[in-house]
Design a protein around this motif. Structure first.
Motif, PDB file in Angstrom:
ATOM      1  N   ALA A 157       0.834  -1.209   0.000  1.00  0.00           N
ATOM      2  CA  ALA A 157       0.000   0.000   0.000  1.00  0.00           C
ATOM      3  C   ALA A 157       0.867   1.257   0.000  1.00  0.00           C
ATOM      4  N   THR A 202      -8.238   3.604   4.313  1.00  0.00           N
ATOM      5  CA  THR A 202      -8.603   2.473   3.458  1.00  0.00           C
ATOM      6  C   THR A 202      -7.488   1.466   3.252  1.00  0.00           C
ATOM      7  N   ASN A 203      -6.232   1.819   3.591  1.00  0.00           N
ATOM      8  CA  ASN A 203      -5.152   0.849   3.435  1.00  0.00           C
ATOM      9  C   ASN A 203      -4.086   1.080   4.502  1.00  0.00           C
ATOM     10  N   THR A 204      -2.960   0.406   4.379  1.00  0.00           N
ATOM     11  CA  THR A 204      -1.930   0.412   5.419  1.00  0.00           C
ATOM     12  C   THR A 204      -0.785   1.364   5.104  1.00  0.00           C
ATOM     13  N   TYR A 205      -1.047   2.423   4.363  1.00  0.00           N
ATOM     14  CA  TYR A 205      -0.006   3.360   3.926  1.00  0.00           C
ATOM     15  C   TYR A 205       0.871   3.835   5.081  1.00  0.00           C
TER      16      TYR A 205
END
Length: 608
Positions: free
Chosen positions: A253, A268-271
């Motif tokens: 991500a 929404t993600n693991t940034y």
């Protein structure tokens, strides 16, 4: 200067420098002159986001333990609307009224209690206690983070409370605000931890290390950016347990969104978890693996108001120059890091991230645009995804079969409202990135020449562009994308000198190989090559005669001639301070002089 002709020469040679950090110094006169460097030292909830590296029911996709951090942060900061289920999770996470009934396991080493529901979880509680004690010992007493402050008598004592709870499916754990530390005017806070009672054994200690570090962050600066908190906790769990490599699953991500801002927090993600590799870079590149640089950044974040000022970027502006002996700025660090993000996975050369060659498929940084050097020139591109403040963008120059053998000029022009750094990286035919060059940028514009020798030996070249924003930037207010333009043109080749090092990542006996490669276009001649090491403004030749008088190495310029220098070595005593060094090279050919200050990129900026 020399006239360009069809006659071309390419010289390459290496200087091997052995650095021993103990024993009697040969540079006593230098050491006596050296100056010691002084290294300066919400209601927010943190949730671990752990990826379970097992096969899911469908046999193909890994199971991912999801995070509740974004939900709690959005609740406390009133960002967006939460669904009924999300509000219920936040309410339950913060409601500790029924937890006084749990069984208590007390540490005999630290002010620490572990709470669990029944004898069924006693073994798990003992395991969590042992891991937390280990984290306390390492992260506080070895790394130097602040200890957890008293929690105002919550749950019967001032000790740190760790709860083993039945959390919603996929939630690994969290650390949450307990009370402010009234003993200090700083925004220091006590916290409590919750750990899921259903975590797989493979992820349990990473979860505890992650959440415990959040407790220490809150003890230092409760109001710091949640993004940087996740950077740090994900870095901490890997630094505690490097053999686990649990951070790998966050990389995709992060690497798929290089244009996002450094302070971006994704719901929404693991940034923000994958972004922890920036702290890996700082530790490995500037501190020789010492985690103290991360602790010092947190100390520089300390504030006295409920507003994030200074933020972690301001703190890095203060700390990075200290660790580089005043040689590197925050912007210089980002330039080097732009290269490190590329040189991983299949592009790894074994000289950057310690685990870079082990990163899984899909963890390579995404290229914004690909240009084919076999196509007619000029070629022009603008990014599909312009980088935000402190965001990155990458352009790949594909050179199939080394199609282009003539010089190519890269022209760069960026938005003038911000500053830019640009790196150019060569990928040799073994597909690993090996050599990095920094483009000189003035007034948001610059150029760099790809020489014939570079193009003959590289099947691809990557341009790394970083929007380094401006001095007034603050994470609370600025999130703007900025665009740029790259143009490729045919060019007349210039004489070029490139320098880079091969070096181990860490170790008490550090050995460096200084590689110097020159392309010379002109009449045959003899080249005098000088190499100096600069330490605190004093210059020392690495080439000397038997009387210790500096002399050059004389290189006859003939076709396909290669020379390798003898092995050189020097010793430094064991020192606590950091010693900034800079390399200088000069070429003398006939009556023409080419002076170079060797680019520090990929050179170790200090010895310790």
């Amino acid at each position: 200067m020399f006239e360009t002709s069809n006659w071309k020469n390419r010289l390459s040679f290496g200087i091997k420098v052995n650095t021993v950090l103990s024993g009697e110094a040969r540079m006593t006169g230098v050491i006596q002159r050296m100056k010691c460097l002084i290294i300066v030292l919400m209601m927010v909830s943190m949730v671990v986001m752990l990826t379970q590296n097992v096969i899911a029911d469908n046999g193909t996709e890994p199971v991912i333990w999801r995070s509740g951090t974004s939900l709690i942060e959005r609740y406390h900061r009133n960002i967006g609307e939460l669904t009924h289920e999300e509000k219920l999770f936040v309410r339950n996470a913060l409601d500790t009224s029924k937890r006084d009934e749990l069984i208590i396991l007390k540490s005999d080493k630290f002010p620490l209690w572990v709470h669990y529901e029944s004898e069924e979880f006693q073994e798990l509680a003992e395991h969590v206690l042992a891991i937390t004690e280990e984290c306390w010992e390492v992260q506080v007493y070895e790394w130097g983070f602040r200890e957890p402050p008293p929690d105002c008598g919550m749950h019967g004592s001032d000790d740190l409370d760790v709860f083993i709870l039945d959390l919603p499916t996929g939630i690994g754990g969290y650390a949450a605000f307990a009370c402010y530390d009234e003993s200090t005017p700083e925004t220091s806070a006590a916290s409590f931890i919750a750990i899921s009672d259903s975590l797989p054994e493979a992820f349990l200690r990473s979860a505890v290390a992650h959440e415990f570090n959040h407790v220490l962050q809150n003890a230092t600066d409760y109001w710091e950016s949640i993004t940087f908190k996740e950077y740090t906790s994900t870095w901490a769990m890997e630094w505690m347990y490097p053999e686990d490599d649990q951070y790998f699953m966050y990389l995709r991500a992060y690497q798929r969104n290089p244009h996002w801002a450094m302070h971006e927090f994704s719901f929404t993600n693991t940034y923000q978890y994958g972004a922890g590799i920036y702290l890996h870079f700082l530790c490995e590149y500037y501190a020789g693996g010492d985690p103290s640089i991360v602790v010092d950044i947190w100390e520089a974040c300390i504030q006295y108001e409920h507003y994030n000022d200074p933020d972690f970027i301001q703190a890095m502006r203060e700390v990075i120059p200290q660790y580089s002996g005043g040689m590197d700025t925050f912007e210089d660090a980002l330039a080097e890091y732009a290269g490190w993000r590329v040189i991983t996975s299949s592009r790894d050369d074994g000289k950057h991230f310690a685990d870079g060659g082990l990163w899984p498929p899909g963890a390579e940084v995404v290229m914004d645009t690909v240009l084919d050097l076999s196509e007619p020139m000029p070629q022009t591109m603008t990014p599909v995804n312009p980088p935000y403040d402190f965001g990155f963008s990458y352009v790949q120059l594909f050179n199939p079969g080394n199609a282009s053998s003539d010089a190519v000029l890269i022209d760069f022009e960026g938005d003038t409202d911000v500053d830019w750094v640009v790196m150019v990286m060569e990928c040799l035919d073994d597909h690993a990135m090996h050599i990095k060059h920094r483009m000189e940028i003035q007034n948001s514009a610059g150029h760099f020449q790809l020489t014939p020798a570079m193009l003959n030996n590289s099947d691809q070249i990557v341009i790394g562009v970083v929007n380094v924003s401006h001095d007034e930037f603050h994470t609370n207010t600025s999130k703007d994308p900025r665009s740029y333009q790259v143009t490729l043109r045919e060019a007349v080749p210039d004489t070029a000198l490139r320098v880079w090092t091969d070096r181990p990542m860490t170790g008490p006996d550090m050995e460096y190989v200084l590689n110097i490669e020159m392309e010379y276009y002109g009449e045959p001649d003899d080249i005098d090559f000088w190499l100096f090491l600069e330490v605190y403004g004093m210059y020392f030749s690495l080439f000397n005669d038997v009387d210790g008088i500096p002399v050059p190495i004389q290189i006859p310029v003939v076709d396909a001639f290669t020379v390798t220098t003898p092995v050189l070595s020097f010793e430094l005593p064991q020192l606590d301070e950091m010693i900034p060094v800079r390399w200088h090279a000069a070429l003398l050919a006939g009556q023409s002089v080419f002076d170079y200050t060797i680019n520090r990129n990929n050179l170790l900026p200090m010895f310790r």
